[in-house]
Scaffold this motif. Structure first.
Motif, PDB file in Angstrom:
ATOM      1  N   ASN A 190       0.364  -0.102 -10.021  1.00 47.38           N
ATOM      2  CA  ASN A 190      -0.505  -0.576  -8.792  1.00 47.38           C
ATOM      3  C   ASN A 190      -1.316  -1.842  -8.613  1.00 47.38           C
ATOM      4  OD1 ASN A 190      -2.742  -1.571 -11.083  1.00 47.38           O
ATOM      5  ND2 ASN A 190      -2.824   0.691 -12.131  1.00 47.38           N
ATOM      6  N   GLY A 191      -1.869  -2.645  -7.793  1.00 41.95           N
ATOM      7  CA  GLY A 191      -2.213  -3.124  -7.518  1.00 41.95           C
ATOM      8  C   GLY A 191      -2.598  -4.205  -8.526  1.00 41.95           C
ATOM      9  N   ASP A 220      -2.909  -3.249  -2.066  1.00 40.61           N
ATOM     10  CA  ASP A 220      -4.038  -2.087  -2.395  1.00 40.61           C
ATOM     11  C   ASP A 220      -4.464  -1.822  -3.744  1.00 40.61           C
ATOM     12  OD1 ASP A 220      -6.065   0.431  -2.675  1.00 40.61           O
ATOM     13  OD2 ASP A 220      -3.641   1.414  -2.327  1.00 40.61           O
ATOM     14  N   TRP A 221      -5.409  -0.900  -4.626  1.00 42.29           N
ATOM     15  CA  TRP A 221      -5.208  -0.544  -6.048  1.00 42.29           C
ATOM     16  C   TRP A 221      -4.790   0.264  -6.610  1.00 42.29           C
ATOM     17  CZ3 TRP A 221      -9.528  -4.295  -8.785  1.00 42.29           C
ATOM     18  CH2 TRP A 221      -9.565  -3.945 -10.431  1.00 42.29           C
ATOM     19  N   ASN A 222      -5.262   1.347  -6.006  1.00 40.50           N
ATOM     20  CA  ASN A 222      -4.259   2.907  -6.397  1.00 40.50           C
ATOM     21  C   ASN A 222      -3.243   2.968  -5.365  1.00 40.50           C
ATOM     22  OD1 ASN A 222      -6.527   3.200  -7.631  1.00 40.50           O
ATOM     23  ND2 ASN A 222      -7.720   3.409  -6.179  1.00 40.50           N
ATOM     24  N   TYR A 257     -11.147  -9.402  -2.149  1.00 37.96           N
ATOM     25  CA  TYR A 257     -11.526  -8.688  -2.247  1.00 37.96           C
ATOM     26  C   TYR A 257     -12.061  -7.225  -0.956  1.00 37.96           C
ATOM     27  CZ  TYR A 257     -11.949  -4.837  -5.413  1.00 37.96           C
ATOM     28  OH  TYR A 257     -12.015  -3.317  -6.095  1.00 37.96           O
ATOM     29  N   THR A 259      -9.244  -2.524  -0.537  1.00 39.13           N
ATOM     30  CA  THR A 259      -9.009  -1.345  -1.408  1.00 39.13           C
ATOM     31  C   THR A 259     -10.364  -0.787  -1.338  1.00 39.13           C
ATOM     32  OG1 THR A 259      -9.136  -0.269  -3.317  1.00 39.13           O
ATOM     33  CG2 THR A 259      -9.906  -2.556  -3.359  1.00 39.13           C
ATOM     34  N   THR A 260     -10.445   1.025  -1.622  1.00 37.14           N
ATOM     35  CA  THR A 260     -11.351   1.512  -1.730  1.00 37.14           C
ATOM     36  C   THR A 260     -12.324   1.667  -2.981  1.00 37.14           C
ATOM     37  OG1 THR A 260     -10.288   3.644  -2.279  1.00 37.14           O
ATOM     38  CG2 THR A 260     -10.820   3.218  -0.091  1.00 37.14           C
ATOM     39  N   GLU A 261     -12.015   0.667  -3.605  1.00 37.44           N
ATOM     40  CA  GLU A 261     -12.466   0.321  -5.437  1.00 37.44           C
ATOM     41  C   GLU A 261     -13.903  -0.526  -5.097  1.00 37.44           C
ATOM     42  OE1 GLU A 261     -11.972   2.223  -8.151  1.00 37.44           O
ATOM     43  OE2 GLU A 261     -10.024   3.309  -7.466  1.00 37.44           O
ATOM     44  N   MET A 310     -13.346  -4.170   0.386  1.00 33.94           N
ATOM     45  CA  MET A 310     -13.825  -3.165   0.680  1.00 33.94           C
ATOM     46  C   MET A 310     -14.509  -2.544   2.085  1.00 33.94           C
ATOM     47  SD  MET A 310     -16.535  -2.822  -2.559  1.00 33.94           S
ATOM     48  CE  MET A 310     -17.398  -4.347  -2.976  1.00 33.94           C
ATOM     49  N   MET A 336      -6.842  -8.597  -2.479  1.00 37.28           N
ATOM     50  CA  MET A 336      -7.524  -7.042  -3.080  1.00 37.28           C
ATOM     51  C   MET A 336      -7.964  -5.764  -1.303  1.00 37.28           C
ATOM     52  SD  MET A 336      -5.787  -6.352  -6.151  1.00 37.28           S
ATOM     53  CE  MET A 336      -6.357  -4.924  -6.540  1.00 37.28           C
ATOM     54  N   ASP A 393       0.794  -1.038  -0.056  1.00 35.20           N
ATOM     55  CA  ASP A 393      -0.409  -0.165   0.189  1.00 35.20           C
ATOM     56  C   ASP A 393       0.658   1.124  -0.078  1.00 35.20           C
ATOM     57  OD1 ASP A 393      -1.824   2.343   0.630  1.00 35.20           O
ATOM     58  OD2 ASP A 393      -3.391   0.204   0.948  1.00 35.20           O
TER      59      ASP A 393
END
Length: 146
Positions: free
Chosen positions: A102-103, A95-97, A144, A125-127, A146, A123, A49
């Motif tokens: 990126n993730g 994390d994705w971003n 995943y 992430t906030t996505e 979130m 994953m 991250d």
């Protein structure tokens, strides 16, 4: 927050909702669903991250669960760490971003390599778009959050 899992061995775009974090998680009813991670013995995780605060929070949670963990600030650093220690990690939380790689790009790169086929990747992430979640699960994410 919700937890989703890629519930098929063929990594298709199906998933099973496990429940709200902190709520009552239930086993998937699908017989092809992957088993949960075993927390018996010392396991090692890699936390990826770009936020130092998030890495610290995730590492503390993992420590409370009995994991030892390392960290990386982006996908490039994580890939380098993984290549230097190919059999060391039981779990990667990513994390994705992030900058540089990126993730999702990291996930795709790891899943191209046979030596990491059994590596568990979560994953975190906030996505929260369903399309993003399905994209990650289809690319080989085991879970995943979130």
């Amino acid at each position: 927050m919700k937890v989703f899992r890629n519930g098929r061995l063929d990594r298709t775009q199906s998933f099973t909702r496990l429940g709200d974090v902190g709520g009552n998680l239930q086993e998937p009813t699908d017989t092809a669903a992957r088993p949960y991670l075993s927390l018996e013995g010392q396991m090692k995780a890699l936390v990826v991250d770009d936020s130092k605060a998030m890495r610290r929070i995730i590492k503390q949670t993992l420590r409370d669960l009995g994991f030892d963990s390392d960290e990386a600030e982006n996908g490039v650093a994580a890939l380098s760490t993984l290549e230097a220690n190919p059999k060391e990690y039981d779990l990667i939380l990513v994390d994705w971003n992030m900058p540089e790689m990126n993730g999702y790009e990291f996930l795709c790169e790891v899943r191209k390599r046979d030596e990491y086929a059994d590596l568990n990747i979560l994953m975190v992430t906030t996505e929260n778009e369903v399309e993003q979640m399905l994209k990650a699960l289809d690319a080989g994410a085991n879970e995943y959050l979130m």
